[in-house]
Design a protein around this motif. Structure first.
Motif, PDB file in Angstrom:
ATOM      1  N   LEU A 167     -18.645 -24.094 -29.594  1.00  0.00           N
ATOM      2  CA  LEU A 167     -18.845 -23.928 -31.037  1.00  0.00           C
ATOM      3  C   LEU A 167     -17.780 -24.665 -31.838  1.00  0.00           C
ATOM      4  N   VAL A 168     -16.550 -24.657 -31.357  1.00  0.00           N
ATOM      5  CA  VAL A 168     -15.477 -25.400 -32.029  1.00  0.00           C
ATOM      6  C   VAL A 168     -15.782 -26.893 -32.011  1.00  0.00           C
ATOM      7  N   PRO A 210     -39.995 -28.413 -26.828  1.00  0.00           N
ATOM      8  CA  PRO A 210     -40.669 -27.829 -28.002  1.00  0.00           C
ATOM      9  C   PRO A 210     -39.684 -27.512 -29.131  1.00  0.00           C
ATOM     10  N   GLY A 211     -38.439 -27.158 -28.756  1.00  0.00           N
ATOM     11  CA  GLY A 211     -37.431 -26.894 -29.771  1.00  0.00           C
ATOM     12  C   GLY A 211     -37.096 -28.129 -30.581  1.00  0.00           C
ATOM     13  N   HIS A 245     -30.066 -34.046 -35.029  1.00  0.00           N
ATOM     14  CA  HIS A 245     -29.758 -32.822 -34.292  1.00  0.00           C
ATOM     15  C   HIS A 245     -30.215 -32.853 -32.830  1.00  0.00           C
ATOM     16  N   ILE A 246     -31.062 -33.807 -32.466  1.00  0.00           N
ATOM     17  CA  ILE A 246     -31.703 -33.784 -31.149  1.00  0.00           C
ATOM     18  C   ILE A 246     -30.720 -33.704 -29.979  1.00  0.00           C
ATOM     19  N   PRO A 247     -29.576 -34.435 -29.983  1.00  0.00           N
ATOM     20  CA  PRO A 247     -28.649 -34.275 -28.853  1.00  0.00           C
ATOM     21  C   PRO A 247     -28.207 -32.831 -28.639  1.00  0.00           C
ATOM     22  N   ALA A 284     -31.419 -30.753 -27.380  1.00  0.00           N
ATOM     23  CA  ALA A 284     -31.744 -31.103 -25.994  1.00  0.00           C
ATOM     24  C   ALA A 284     -30.804 -30.432 -24.999  1.00  0.00           C
ATOM     25  N   LEU A 285     -29.611 -30.091 -25.444  1.00  0.00           N
ATOM     26  CA  LEU A 285     -28.628 -29.445 -24.572  1.00  0.00           C
ATOM     27  C   LEU A 285     -28.605 -27.923 -24.746  1.00  0.00           C
ATOM     28  N   GLY A 286     -29.625 -27.399 -25.420  1.00  0.00           N
ATOM     29  CA  GLY A 286     -29.787 -25.948 -25.481  1.00  0.00           C
ATOM     30  C   GLY A 286     -29.399 -25.276 -26.776  1.00  0.00           C
ATOM     31  N   TYR A 287     -28.913 -26.034 -27.752  1.00  0.00           N
ATOM     32  CA  TYR A 287     -28.489 -25.447 -29.026  1.00  0.00           C
ATOM     33  C   TYR A 287     -29.705 -24.886 -29.771  1.00  0.00           C
TER      34      TYR A 287
END
Length: 331
Positions: A58-59, A237-238, A220-222, A225-228
Motif C-alpha cells: 500500500l505504501v 474481468p476486473g 490502472h491495469i498493471p 492485473a496484479l490483484g488490486y
C-alpha cells in the motif's frame, strides 16, 4: 499567438497536440516502470507476514504508483521542457461553499444509492451480492480477511453495532476528502481532469471525458492485473470492469470540473469516494468484489450511472426550458 498562450473558455491555456503526445508517452513509460516495481514489491514481500506485506504494498502504491500522473507532468515540464500550466491547474480561486455543496451532494447521492442497493440485493441474493455487516463478528471477519491474519478483539473497543460505521464513515470520508485525501487524489486529477481535459478541450463533453476515462482505466491495469481491487482470480474481468468504471466516474468528475472550473473540487470528490470505499470493504460481508462488496464493483458503477443519467436529464430539461423562453421572447 502561440497555442500555449491562447485561453479556453475556463481560462486555462490550450495545449498543443505534440505536447500532449509527449506527456502521454511519458505517462505510460512511467506507468510501465511503476507497474514493474509493484510486481517486484509483491515478489519481495510474498514470504512476509500478511500485514507487513499489505502495508509495504500500500505504501508503494500511495507513494510511487498513484502519483505517477503528477510525476509525469513534473518531468514533462522540468526535464522535457513541455509547457504545463501548473498555476492554473492548481488554482484555488474558484472554490466556494456552494460549489463544494455540489460535490458533497454527488457523493451523498452515490452513498445512498450504493448502500441502499447493497441492502436490497443482500436481502434478495445474499450469496451472490453479500450483505451489510450486522454483528461485530462480521466486522472482525472482514478485517481479518483484509489484513490476512487473525485479530485479537479483547483489546479493541468494538462498536455496539457495525452499522454505526455508516454515518461515521460518511462523515469521515467527507472530512478526509476535504483534506489529506484531496491532496493524494490531486496527484491523479491534475492529469486526468486537469491537463488532459485541456488537451482535449475542443471535443464534445462526452467524447472528451470518455476518452480520458479509458486512458485513466488503462493506467490502472498493471495494478488490477496484479490483484488490486478485485484479487488475482478476477484480474481479467476486473480490468474490463474497472475501465468501464473509470469511464463513468470520469463523466461525473468531468461534470464537476466543467461546472465549478476547479480541478481541486474533482480531487475532493475523488478523495471522498476513496475514503468511503474503505468503509465498504469492512461493512459488506461475502459476495464478489466484482459486484457489491467493493466500491468499484458493478453495483457502484450502476449507482454512478444513475447519477450521470440524472444529471443529463436535468441538463436536457433546463436547455429545453431556456430554448422555450428564448422562442417566446423572440415571437
Amino acid at each position: 499567438m502561440s497555442n500555449t498562450t491562447e485561453k479556453t473558455s475556463n481560462s486555462l491555456p490550450l495545449i498543443k497536440k505534440e505536447h500532449r503526445n509527449k506527456v502521454l508517452i511519458t505517462l505510460f513509460l512511467l506507468t510501465a516502470l511503476a507497474g514493474g516495481g509493484y510486481w517486484a514489491v509483491i515478489a519481495a514481500t510474498s514470504s512476509s507476514a500478511p500485514p507487513v506485506a499489505l502495508a509495504l504494498r500500500l505504501v508503494y502504491i500511495a507513494v510511487l504508483y498513484m502519483p505517477v500522473p503528477l510525476y509525469t507532468l513534473l518531468i514533462s515540464r522540468y526535464v522535457l521542457s513541455v509547457p504545463v500550466p501548473f498555476r492554473a491547474l492548481l488554482s484555488l480561486k474558484h472554490i466556494t461553499v456552494k460549489k463544494y455543496a455540489l460535490v458533497a451532494g454527488l457523493f451523498l447521492a452515490w452513498a445512498v444509492l450504493m448502500v441502499g442497493s447493497v441492502v436490497i440485493l443482500g436481502w434478495l441474493w445474499p450469496e451472490t451480492f453479500g450483505h451489510l455487516a450486522t454483528t461485530n463478528g462480521h466486522l472482525v471477519h472482514n478485517l481479518e480477511k483484509l489484513i490476512g491474519t487473525s485479530v485479537d478483539t479483547s483489546a479493541m473497543n468494538m462498536p455496539p453495532t457495525p452499522l454505526v460505521m455508516l454515518p461515521l464513515g460518511i462523515f469521515g470520508a467527507l472530512m478526509a476528502g476535504l483534506t489529506v485525501n484531496a491532496i493524494f487524489a490531486m496527484a491523479e486529477e491534475i492529469m486526468w481532469r486537469g491537463y488532459l481535459a485541456q488537451a482535449f478541450a475542443g471535443r464534445p463533453f462526452c467524447k472528451k471525458y470518455v476518452t480520458i476515462g479509458v486512458l485513466w482505466g488503462l493506467w490502472h491495469i498493471p495494478l488490477i492485473a496484479l490483484g488490486y481491487n478485485y484479487g488475482t482470480a478476477n484480474a481479467l474481468p476486473g480490468s474490463v470492469l474497472f475501465i468501464g468504471f473509470c469511464v463513468v466516474m470520469s463523466l461525473v468528475l468531468g461534470f464537476v470540473v466543467e461546472r465549478t472550473r476547479s480541478v481541486w473540487l474533482a480531487a475532493v470528490l475523488h478523495g471522498t469516494f476513496n475514503g468511503f470505499s474503505q468503509v465498504m470493504l469492512l461493512l459488506v460481508v461475502g459476495g464478489s468484489s466484482l459486484l457489491a462488496s467493493s466500491a468499484v464493483g458493478v453495483v457502484s458503477l450502476v449507482a454512478w450511472l444513475v447519477i450521470v443519467a440524472t444529471i443529463a436529464g436535468l441538463r436536457a430539461v433546463t436547455m429545453k426550458q431556456h430554448s422555450n423562453v428564448s422562442a417566446w421572447q423572440n415571437s
